[in-house]
Design a protein around this motif. Sequence first.
Motif, mmCIF file in Angstrom:
data_model
loop_
_atom_site.group_PDB
_atom_site.id
_atom_site.type_symbol
_atom_site.label_atom_id
_atom_site.label_comp_id
_atom_site.label_asym_id
_atom_site.label_seq_id
_atom_site.Cartn_x
_atom_site.Cartn_y
_atom_site.Cartn_z
ATOM 1 N N CYS A 184 -6.890 -33.346 43.893
ATOM 2 C CA CYS A 184 -5.738 -33.080 44.765
ATOM 3 C C CYS A 184 -4.617 -32.466 43.938
ATOM 4 O O CYS A 184 -4.268 -32.972 42.857
ATOM 5 C CB CYS A 184 -5.275 -34.378 45.429
ATOM 6 S SG CYS A 184 -3.939 -34.175 46.632
ATOM 7 N N GLN B 155 -1.425 -31.539 45.375
ATOM 8 C CA GLN B 155 -0.098 -31.921 45.852
ATOM 9 C C GLN B 155 -0.221 -32.876 47.027
ATOM 10 O O GLN B 155 -1.176 -32.822 47.794
ATOM 11 C CB GLN B 155 0.702 -30.679 46.292
ATOM 12 C CG GLN B 155 0.028 -29.868 47.388
ATOM 13 C CD GLN B 155 0.835 -28.649 47.779
ATOM 14 O OE1 GLN B 155 1.934 -28.453 47.284
ATOM 15 N NE2 GLN B 155 0.287 -27.846 48.672
ATOM 16 N N PRO C 26 -3.742 -37.460 49.554
ATOM 17 C CA PRO C 26 -5.014 -36.944 50.100
ATOM 18 C C PRO C 26 -5.285 -37.524 51.481
ATOM 19 O O PRO C 26 -4.875 -38.641 51.809
ATOM 20 C CB PRO C 26 -6.049 -37.407 49.075
ATOM 21 C CG PRO C 26 -5.446 -38.622 48.449
ATOM 22 C CD PRO C 26 -3.958 -38.400 48.426
ATOM 23 N N GLU D 292 -6.058 -32.059 50.385
ATOM 24 C CA GLU D 292 -4.682 -31.923 50.839
ATOM 25 C C GLU D 292 -4.588 -32.020 52.353
ATOM 26 O O GLU D 292 -5.531 -31.700 53.083
ATOM 27 C CB GLU D 292 -4.091 -30.592 50.356
ATOM 28 C CG GLU D 292 -3.814 -30.542 48.859
ATOM 29 C CD GLU D 292 -5.053 -30.198 48.058
ATOM 30 O OE1 GLU D 292 -5.015 -30.235 46.821
ATOM 31 O OE2 GLU D 292 -6.085 -29.888 48.693
ATOM 32 N N GLN D 293 -3.398 -32.422 52.806
ATOM 33 C CA GLN D 293 -3.168 -32.592 54.235
ATOM 34 C C GLN D 293 -3.266 -31.272 54.992
ATOM 35 O O GLN D 293 -3.779 -31.227 56.109
ATOM 36 C CB GLN D 293 -1.788 -33.229 54.465
ATOM 37 C CG GLN D 293 -1.655 -34.665 53.972
ATOM 38 C CD GLN D 293 -2.378 -35.649 54.866
ATOM 39 O OE1 GLN D 293 -2.759 -35.323 55.986
ATOM 40 N NE2 GLN D 293 -2.573 -36.866 54.373
#
Length: 625
Positions: A30, A32, A35, A321-322
């Motif tokens: 990840c 940024q 997760p 990441e989102q």
Amino acid sequence: MPSQQRASMAEPRRACPQARVQVCVRLRPCSQGDPCIRGLNSRSLEIINWRNKKETMQYQFDTFYGDKATQHDIYTGSVQPVLRHLLEGQNASVLAYGPTGAGKTHTMLGSPEQPGMVPRALRDVLQMTREASCLPEGEEWSYSVSMSYLEIYQEKVLDLLEPSHQDLPIREDRDRNILIPGLTERELGSFGDFERYFLPASCNRTMASTRLNDRSSRSHAVLLVRVAQAQRVPPYRRRVAKLCLIDLAGSEDNRRTGNRGLQLKESSAINASLHVLSKVVDALNQGLPRVPYRDSKLTRLLQDSLGGSAHSVIIANIAPEQHFYLDTLSTLNFAAKSKQVVNRPFTQETLPAPAVRKRPSEDPAAGGEGVSPGAKRPHEDESPEAEPLSSLLPLEQLDPGLVQRLLGLEQLEKQQGGGGRRLPLLNTPRRERVALLRQLEETRSELQKLKEKQKELEAAALLDKARRPKPLQHSKAPSRPCKQAVVLPLQQVQTPLGKEAMPKGGEEILVVQKGQVEGSGAENEAPAWELTLRPDLLARSRKNIVALLNEGSTKELRTLHRIGDKKARLIMAWRQLHGPFTQVEDLEKVEGMTAKHVASFLKANLLSSLGSLSPPAPASPRAPQ
């Protein structure tokens, strides 16, 4: 795993062993934020449910590699086990799938410090062929490895080894193998040869920068590695296996990538081909009769990998990441349904076709009739065993396995004899020689029986022809075939019968009439005989038919010949509108009835409509004697 062998000698095809597509998921680190996905164990993971963030959805695959997994872990755990099938003559395929920026190209190519699946697989394939040739049982086999490299860019197949080769076609041979005519192929003797060809070709692949990836692949890259094996001793079998290493371009959301112009067109082609790939997987899982392989160049090329004859591994790359949530969820759904696809691998093995040998007397180049007087000729008393045994046997009538052994023995005899000299059949092992001679004797005996049976049939045909009487020959008029008596019970004779020719009693229905044949030479012709109804009975039959037409119900009308349910209803309707029928010919006025139909109807019903005949007058009792 048991393998299937396909030979060019019409060997029957056995049931193929099944191999399910292996699916592993790799999670990249990840970069940024928090997760949206996490691993549970070496096979399971969970992702947040987008409908309710307090819930999670779990997935289970063959293997799950977390963000700490290395290239070596993925290669040894999922890719390396399928490479051993190449030496068995079976295909293998490794496919990297996932959204853009998820790490597919890194997984396949890697870096100098962490090589990817492609260089590791090529190094092991070359090493396996070298080790196999050094084994004692491998001395009878020769190995060769070659490679081809291509990309599918906007539904066009481009050759990366020779960039001038553009828009190559994809074909399928009679054995359902996928071929690309015109694709460049390079032989590989060592790993250095692979680097010399592959690294410059990788620079020819189409790349571009997007908001999500600085080096985004704009095409699907496919590396084809061909492993060929040839047997040095009889029966000289050949095996060909293919390894496909595919780096797919990632699916893209143009709203987030900011694609414009050419990149937008490239993104549309990528998404369309990946959509067809998903449709192919769905069709295979549902068992549909048509799988849309031909709807895209990518799926056409992957026909062996999905539902075909390869041992396949899919590496699904996902991002934690989102903002990658929807792409990750779509990738997991594709991976979950891909693990249900079943392939049927088999060994790609062939045998060389037997060569057609010509005798020296039939080959003009070998001498034939133009041999000089001083040339050496074969001895007339040479033993027949010195001739090739295959020339004495009907090969098409023998068992394929026996033919293969026979051809192998002949090749071995030729090698041991050296040059054009051939060893006799007696130099073959005793057990095989006895079996071959027994088979030869049985074949000759069967052929002799067939010839004798054919001669008997021909003799019987000649005898039957000789027994037939010949027609009489006349000097003045040419012979004509004798006319046979023709029974025409429904045809009225135009020549009336005399009273003396009428039969006595009222029980007779048909009258025999003898007529003369017109024309010259009629006195030599056989008389023509025909039968006809008595006029009074003919009138009675027509009267009965008219009465039935006027008074009969629909069921009774259907008892007449040529009258079905539809015509019976039409007759009833006409009778109600126009009144009763006066004669049978009035049927022509009914809809759908023509004069031809009425004539056929009359002929079919004359005899059956006679009714009960008046019994003959009783004879006076005779006095007892």
